[in-house]
Scaffold this motif. Structure first.
Motif, short mmCIF file in Angstrom:
data_model
loop_
_atom_site.label_atom_id
_atom_site.label_comp_id
_atom_site.label_asym_id
_atom_site.label_seq_id
_atom_site.Cartn_x
_atom_site.Cartn_y
_atom_site.Cartn_z
N VAL A 1 128.55 55.98 37.60
CA VAL A 1 128.28 55.88 36.07
C VAL A 1 127.78 57.20 35.38
O VAL A 1 128.36 57.62 34.26
CB VAL A 1 127.49 54.63 35.76
CG1 VAL A 1 127.39 54.28 34.33
CG2 VAL A 1 128.14 53.28 36.21
N PHE A 2 127.09 57.75 36.02
CA PHE A 2 126.35 58.87 35.53
C PHE A 2 127.29 59.98 35.43
O PHE A 2 127.45 60.72 34.66
CB PHE A 2 125.11 59.29 36.51
CG PHE A 2 124.27 60.72 35.95
CD1 PHE A 2 123.62 60.70 35.05
CD2 PHE A 2 124.81 61.65 36.75
CE1 PHE A 2 123.13 61.83 34.45
CE2 PHE A 2 123.92 62.71 36.31
CZ PHE A 2 123.19 62.94 35.26
N HIS B 1 128.51 48.25 40.70
CA HIS B 1 126.97 48.49 40.75
C HIS B 1 126.54 49.72 41.04
O HIS B 1 125.61 49.82 41.94
CB HIS B 1 126.23 47.52 40.79
CG HIS B 1 126.71 45.99 40.56
ND1 HIS B 1 126.17 45.69 38.98
CD2 HIS B 1 127.30 44.86 40.91
CE1 HIS B 1 126.76 44.50 38.87
NE2 HIS B 1 127.44 44.09 39.92
N ASN B 2 127.58 50.95 40.89
CA ASN B 2 127.17 52.29 41.61
C ASN B 2 126.58 53.19 40.64
O ASN B 2 127.37 53.64 39.60
CB ASN B 2 128.55 52.62 42.30
CG ASN B 2 128.21 53.93 43.12
OD1 ASN B 2 127.21 54.46 42.86
ND2 ASN B 2 129.33 54.40 43.69
N THR B 3 125.29 53.19 40.27
CA THR B 3 124.81 54.19 39.22
C THR B 3 125.02 55.52 39.32
O THR B 3 125.45 56.15 38.29
CB THR B 3 123.23 54.12 39.39
OG1 THR B 3 122.64 52.69 39.53
CG2 THR B 3 122.56 54.82 38.27
N PRO B 4 125.41 56.39 40.44
CA PRO B 4 125.86 57.64 40.36
C PRO B 4 127.23 57.86 39.66
O PRO B 4 127.52 58.62 39.22
CB PRO B 4 125.89 58.13 41.92
CG PRO B 4 124.84 57.42 42.55
CD PRO B 4 124.87 56.00 41.88
N VAL C 1 133.23 55.33 35.22
CA VAL C 1 132.24 54.55 34.67
C VAL C 1 132.89 53.07 34.88
O VAL C 1 131.81 52.26 35.21
CB VAL C 1 132.25 54.90 33.17
CG1 VAL C 1 131.63 53.71 32.36
CG2 VAL C 1 131.45 56.02 32.85
N GLY D 1 132.13 52.38 38.66
CA GLY D 1 130.48 52.46 38.99
C GLY D 1 130.12 51.25 38.20
O GLY D 1 129.13 50.41 39.02
N MET D 2 130.50 50.46 37.20
CA MET D 2 130.06 49.45 36.53
C MET D 2 130.43 48.35 37.29
O MET D 2 129.76 47.16 37.59
CB MET D 2 130.42 49.13 35.15
CG MET D 2 129.77 50.35 34.32
SD MET D 2 130.04 50.16 32.56
CE MET D 2 129.08 48.83 32.22
#
Length: 75
Positions: A32-33, A27-30, A20, A23-24
């Motif tokens: 973070v998911f 700026h990597n959404t996958p 997380v 990803g934050m």
């Protein structure tokens, strides 16, 4: 939620937090998911299936581990 912490649960928490944060930062959404899924598994003590299908049942104090195994002869 704060009981029965084992090494796998701590590993999920660590990897989820790292994913997380990474990803934050990028700026990597996958990421973070996926990190969120790992964090949810750690917090709610869920396995890969979410229903505890992957867990090994805990031994109770009443079970006698020194008792010899009983076998049935099949004909």
């Amino acid at each position: 939620m704060l009981k029965n912490w084992n090494w796998m649960r701590v590993l999920r928490l660590t990897l989820g937090t790292a994913a997380v944060a990474q990803g934050m930062f990028y700026h990597n959404t996958p990421a973070v998911f996926i990190g969120g899924i790992l964090l949810a598994q750690a917090v709610f003590n869920m396995g890969c299936c979410g229903i505890g299908a992957c867990t090994v049942p805990a031994l109770t104090k009443k079970q006698d581990l020194n008792k010899p195994a009983e076998y049935e002869e099949l004909v």
